[in-house]
Design an enzyme around this catalytic site. Structure first.
Site, PDB file in Angstrom:
ATOM      1  N   ASP A 267       0.844  -1.284  -0.052  1.00 53.41           N
ATOM      2  CA  ASP A 267      -0.115  -0.048   0.081  1.00 53.41           C
ATOM      3  C   ASP A 267       0.890   1.366  -0.019  1.00 53.41           C
ATOM      4  OD1 ASP A 267      -2.033   1.858   0.359  1.00 53.41           O
ATOM      5  OD2 ASP A 267      -2.521   1.188   2.345  1.00 53.41           O
ATOM      6  N   GLU A 380       1.200   7.085   6.579  1.00 53.23           N
ATOM      7  CA  GLU A 380       0.672   7.920   5.580  1.00 53.23           C
ATOM      8  C   GLU A 380       0.058   9.211   5.986  1.00 53.23           C
ATOM      9  OE1 GLU A 380      -2.885   6.065   3.946  1.00 53.23           O
ATOM     10  OE2 GLU A 380      -2.617   4.369   5.264  1.00 53.23           O
TER      11      GLU A 380
END
Ligand code: GLY
Ligand code: MN
Ligand code: MN
Length: 434
Positions: A267, A380
């Site tokens: 990811d 993130e």
């Protein structure tokens, strides 16, 4: 060649934790996409974790206690179906290949379960995951109950097996980390390819095609989740997946994409200028998000709380928002009030593994859990600036996220996705090379 012992060890560990009882763990169903065609089949993650078996119509049954047993129910060999749909193991080959104590045709599941469930004190299943399965198992339990006069007792408690399984899956073993490293490397290579390919006038879906080509040519046949390829203002739409606009000179492109390899997800998000050169305003915001990510990396070590990387990232982002005049007030004030959430509305990460948002509790006894070696998650941070009267115009429509995948080690963390260019100079360099 399947490493049988890996799955046998996991099953034995689950049986130990069950104590006494029977567990019934089905794999996922096939889902129709349109007449006679199905969505690409994806096994259930926990079923796969315990079996390594990827065919549909399969159920794992574990007996825990003095005589532990692991039993697979699967499709029978079928010469006719195999001409149309391809190879299937069948019970006999599945037993040898995957190391079960017994295997049966899935058509016998009901009849065998009534037998196997008798006199087991507890029934473990993924309770609440699928209402049809819950109903089916309760009905079956009722049939066992009906045999009470012949001296058979039905399980008198039903427990959610996922509570045990998810704790196991939260700590990745060396096999899992090795697969995740490869999924991450393929995905990082795809991001490099996307950077080299991108230029004004190309379509977002053309970039998506480059990503997918890179995944598939390495044997990663599926994306872990639908790729987000978001030019300009679309980067401020967190789950943008239309990917159908033309890329414009002067805009940024945010790509959130990762492959699934052997059942494990990567990811990664990178944000870079469509024309290969960051503008001054883009640079300012990018540096803040990157610094926030560095702070979260520094907080990613054993013993720290799950929330420490998020807190560290939020402090840097909030200070950056004050410096950019997106917010007014004091650092503690904008954190306390949550004012920063206008431009940073998600958390800094999630567990990562077979599921993109992987299983495992984030809190234990109401407190954020401690990071431990083997835990894998994303880092993130982002900043998403929509046009508004009280926002400096130079910053309008800048949406930036930078996402890497890490595993906690004995003394810090390993960045699995370090090969995807991330600094301003790395990005400008790879885009200049084309
Ligand atoms: N790609 C999904 C996420 O970043 O959470
Ligand atoms: Mn992502
Ligand atoms: Mn993510």
């Amino acid at each position: 060649m399947t490493d049988i012992s890996l799955y046998q060890r996991r099953r034995a560990l689950l049986q130990q934790q069950m104590g006494r009882g029977i567990a019934v763990i089905p794999t996922a169903e096939e889902v129709e996409r349109n007449g006679d065609t199905h969505y690409a089949y994806r096994h259930d993650s926990s079923f796969y974790y315990l079996t390594g078996f990827t065919e549909p119509e399969a159920v794992l049954v574990l007996i825990a206690g003095d005589e532990p047993k692991s039993i697979l129910f699967c499709r029978e060999k079928n010469a006719e179906r195999e001409i149309w749909d391809g190879f299937r193991y069948g019970p006999e080959a599945a037993q040898a290949e995957f190391g079960f104590d017994a295997t049966y045709p899935v058509a016998q599941l009901h009849e065998k379960l009534v037998e196997l469930m008798g006199n087991q004190p507890s029934l473990f299943c993924p309770l609440g995951a699928d209402a049809d399965w819950d109903a089916r198992l309760l009905k079956l339990r009722g049939e066992v109950q009906a045999k009470v006069r012949s001296g058979v007792r039905a399980p008198n408690e039903v427990r959610d097996v996922r509570a045990l399984l998810h704790e196991m899956r939260l700590i990745k073993d060396s096999h899992e980390i090795a697969v995740m490293r490869r999924a991450a490397a393929i995905s990082a290579e795809a991001h490099r390819r996307a950077m080299r390919f991108t230029r004004p006038g190309r379509m977002e879906y053309e970039v998506e095609a480059e990503l997918v080509h890179e995944f598939v040519r390495h044997g990663a046949r599926h994306q872990a989740y639908p790729a987000i390829v978001a030019g300009g203002a679309s980067a401020c739409v967190l789950h943008y997946v239309s990917n159908d606009r033309k890329l414009r000179d002067g805009d940024l492109l945010l790509i959130d994409a990762g492959c699934e390899l052997e059942g494990y997800a990567a990811d990664i998000t990178r944000t870079f200028p469509v024309n290969g050169r960051f503008s001054a305003a883009q640079r300012d915001v990018y540096e803040i998000v990157l610094a926030a990510q560095s702070a979260a990396f520094a907080a990613s070590r054993p013993g720290n709380s799950w929330d420490a990387p998020h807190e560290a990232a939020v402090r840097v982002l909030a200070q950056g928002m004050l410096d950019l005049k997106l917010l007014t007030g004091t650092l503690d004030g904008v954190i306390e009030s949550g004012a920063y959430k206008r431009f940073y509305m998600h958390r800094t990460g999630h567990w990562l593994g077979m599921d993109v948002h992987d299983v495992g509790d984030y809190k234990v006894d109401d407190r954020w859990r401690s990071l431990q070696p083997g835990m894998a998650y994303t880092i993130e941070p982002g900043c998403y600036i929509r046009p508004a009267d009280d926002v400096p115009e130079a910053l309008w429509n800048i949406g930036i996220r930078i996402e890497d995948d890490v595993v906690i080690t004995a003394d810090g963390c390993e960045n699995l996705t370090a090969d995807a260019p991330k600094t301003l100079s790395e990005i400008e360099e790879i885009m200049r090379d084309e």
